[in-house]
Design a protein around this motif. Sequence first.
Motif, mmCIF file in Angstrom:
data_model
loop_
_atom_site.group_PDB
_atom_site.id
_atom_site.type_symbol
_atom_site.label_atom_id
_atom_site.label_comp_id
_atom_site.label_asym_id
_atom_site.label_seq_id
_atom_site.Cartn_x
_atom_site.Cartn_y
_atom_site.Cartn_z
ATOM 1 N N THR A 124 0.830 -1.211 0.000
ATOM 2 C CA THR A 124 0.000 0.000 0.000
ATOM 3 C C THR A 124 0.863 1.259 0.000
ATOM 4 O OG1 THR A 124 -0.120 -0.053 2.419
ATOM 5 C CG2 THR A 124 -1.904 -1.145 1.200
ATOM 6 N N ASN A 125 2.175 1.062 -0.075
ATOM 7 C CA ASN A 125 3.115 2.187 -0.059
ATOM 8 C C ASN A 125 3.474 2.561 -1.494
ATOM 9 O OD1 ASN A 125 5.574 3.703 -0.081
ATOM 10 N ND2 ASN A 125 5.936 3.089 2.037
ATOM 11 N N PRO A 126 3.083 3.751 -1.963
ATOM 12 C CA PRO A 126 3.351 4.127 -3.360
ATOM 13 C C PRO A 126 4.830 4.039 -3.737
ATOM 14 C CG PRO A 126 1.793 5.656 -2.373
ATOM 15 C CD PRO A 126 2.310 4.793 -1.262
ATOM 16 N N GLU A 127 5.721 4.442 -2.830
ATOM 17 C CA GLU A 127 7.156 4.380 -3.130
ATOM 18 C C GLU A 127 7.594 2.944 -3.361
ATOM 19 O OE1 GLU A 127 9.300 6.727 -3.652
ATOM 20 O OE2 GLU A 127 8.293 8.542 -2.943
ATOM 21 N N ASP A 128 7.110 2.030 -2.526
ATOM 22 C CA ASP A 128 7.453 0.612 -2.693
ATOM 23 C C ASP A 128 6.864 0.059 -3.985
ATOM 24 O OD1 ASP A 128 8.958 0.422 -0.407
ATOM 25 O OD2 ASP A 128 7.333 -0.395 0.825
ATOM 26 N N ILE A 129 5.646 0.459 -4.304
ATOM 27 C CA ILE A 129 4.996 -0.021 -5.523
ATOM 28 C C ILE A 129 5.789 0.415 -6.758
ATOM 29 C CG2 ILE A 129 2.941 0.262 -6.984
ATOM 30 C CD1 ILE A 129 1.339 0.402 -4.313
ATOM 31 N N VAL A 130 6.215 1.663 -6.763
ATOM 32 C CA VAL A 130 7.011 2.169 -7.895
ATOM 33 C C VAL A 130 8.344 1.424 -7.976
ATOM 34 C CG1 VAL A 130 8.276 4.184 -8.738
ATOM 35 C CG2 VAL A 130 5.914 4.434 -7.935
ATOM 36 N N ARG A 131 8.985 1.199 -6.832
ATOM 37 C CA ARG A 131 10.264 0.474 -6.818
ATOM 38 C C ARG A 131 10.078 -0.952 -7.327
ATOM 39 N NH1 ARG A 131 12.103 -3.145 -3.433
ATOM 40 N NH2 ARG A 131 10.455 -2.715 -1.910
ATOM 41 N N LEU A 132 9.019 -1.629 -6.869
ATOM 42 C CA LEU A 132 8.778 -3.009 -7.292
ATOM 43 C C LEU A 132 8.415 -3.082 -8.778
ATOM 44 C CD1 LEU A 132 6.802 -4.148 -4.139
ATOM 45 C CD2 LEU A 132 8.972 -5.142 -4.921
ATOM 46 N N ASN A 133 7.694 -2.093 -9.268
ATOM 47 C CA ASN A 133 7.369 -2.053 -10.693
ATOM 48 C C ASN A 133 8.635 -1.919 -11.520
ATOM 49 O OD1 ASN A 133 5.364 -1.664 -12.981
ATOM 50 N ND2 ASN A 133 6.512 0.246 -13.116
ATOM 51 N N ARG A 134 9.536 -1.044 -11.073
ATOM 52 C CA ARG A 134 10.810 -0.871 -11.773
ATOM 53 C C ARG A 134 11.602 -2.180 -11.757
ATOM 54 N NH1 ARG A 134 11.947 3.708 -9.513
ATOM 55 N NH2 ARG A 134 13.364 2.959 -7.932
ATOM 56 N N LEU A 135 11.574 -2.871 -10.615
ATOM 57 C CA LEU A 135 12.274 -4.144 -10.487
ATOM 58 C C LEU A 135 11.653 -5.204 -11.400
ATOM 59 C CD1 LEU A 135 14.484 -5.699 -8.952
ATOM 60 C CD2 LEU A 135 12.798 -6.169 -7.164
ATOM 61 N N PHE A 136 10.321 -5.224 -11.492
ATOM 62 C CA PHE A 136 9.624 -6.181 -12.345
ATOM 63 C C PHE A 136 10.048 -6.006 -13.804
ATOM 64 C CE2 PHE A 136 6.168 -7.479 -15.114
ATOM 65 C CZ PHE A 136 5.739 -8.689 -14.578
ATOM 66 N N HIS A 137 10.034 -4.761 -14.270
ATOM 67 C CA HIS A 137 10.387 -4.516 -15.667
ATOM 68 C C HIS A 137 11.855 -4.833 -15.941
ATOM 69 C CE1 HIS A 137 6.744 -2.626 -17.484
ATOM 70 N NE2 HIS A 137 6.418 -2.535 -16.206
ATOM 71 N N ALA A 138 12.735 -4.495 -15.002
ATOM 72 C CA ALA A 138 14.158 -4.801 -15.179
ATOM 73 C C ALA A 138 14.383 -6.306 -15.217
ATOM 74 C CB ALA A 138 14.978 -4.170 -14.053
ATOM 75 N N ALA A 139 13.696 -7.036 -14.338
ATOM 76 C CA ALA A 139 13.841 -8.493 -14.307
ATOM 77 C C ALA A 139 13.326 -9.114 -15.595
ATOM 78 C CB ALA A 139 13.098 -9.067 -13.098
ATOM 79 N N LEU A 140 12.227 -8.576 -16.117
ATOM 80 C CA LEU A 140 11.682 -9.106 -17.364
ATOM 81 C C LEU A 140 12.663 -8.920 -18.513
ATOM 82 C CD1 LEU A 140 9.294 -10.273 -19.001
ATOM 83 C CD2 LEU A 140 8.631 -7.916 -19.464
ATOM 84 N N VAL A 141 13.249 -7.731 -18.596
ATOM 85 C CA VAL A 141 14.222 -7.465 -19.660
ATOM 86 C C VAL A 141 15.405 -8.426 -19.547
ATOM 87 C CG1 VAL A 141 15.849 -5.756 -20.582
ATOM 88 C CG2 VAL A 141 13.521 -5.064 -19.951
#
Length: 234
Positions: A124-141
């Motif tokens: 529920t923490n926007p900062e964590d959500i943004v960080r995890l989204n960035r991590l998701f996309h980097a991991a996918l690449v």
Amino acid sequence: MRNRPESASDLSQGQNAYDRLLNEIRHGTLPPGARLREVDLAARLGISRTPVREAIRRLEADGLVEHLPRQGATLRRLSYAEVMELYEMRAVLEGTAARLAARAASELELRELAGINAEMTASTNPEDIVRLNRLFHAALVNTAKNRYLQRAIAAMGRTLLILGRSTLFDPARIATGAQEHEELLRALQNRDGTAAEAAMRTHIEAAHRIRLRQLREAGFLDSHAHEDGGDVPI
């Protein structure tokens, strides 16, 4: 007077200054059009001007900084056309990464992606959500296992930083973003490259719509910007 050679300490401090300035650009602390004065930045960062100068040179090489008459080093502003082109290229490049990942990703990598998205959904923490989204996309690449594609996406990502805060700071975008990740994960798990590419393109296009809405609501996308490609002060 000859310039002294850069020391290891200068290089280390230059990397630190570069990373800190990138982070400020990502969070909108340094907005487009901001002047990057060496003296001011050195005082604020608590380092000498030499590593600050190196950090500014690297930002210029990344395409984030330009030198303007009577202003000096300035964080670039993107035109309306550039915003459109960036998201078009993001859809192409990350869509390709998703298609390749459907073929090349290991089961362990797919579980890692699912785990990251589960954390993102639960947070529920926007900062964590943004960080995890960035991590998701980097991991996918990374799972696409194509170094040239990785470099192209990394270069594009640095330019996207000029746009400032992630669209995931928009509350309406958080839930839909995670759902779009789920669609992508299903395609990856089914080893369906065509569906994975389509899901990623849908995901990027949704983010693009949110970004344009944000700019329009802020008054940055008027008819003049559309007609002549004028600067969009994002």
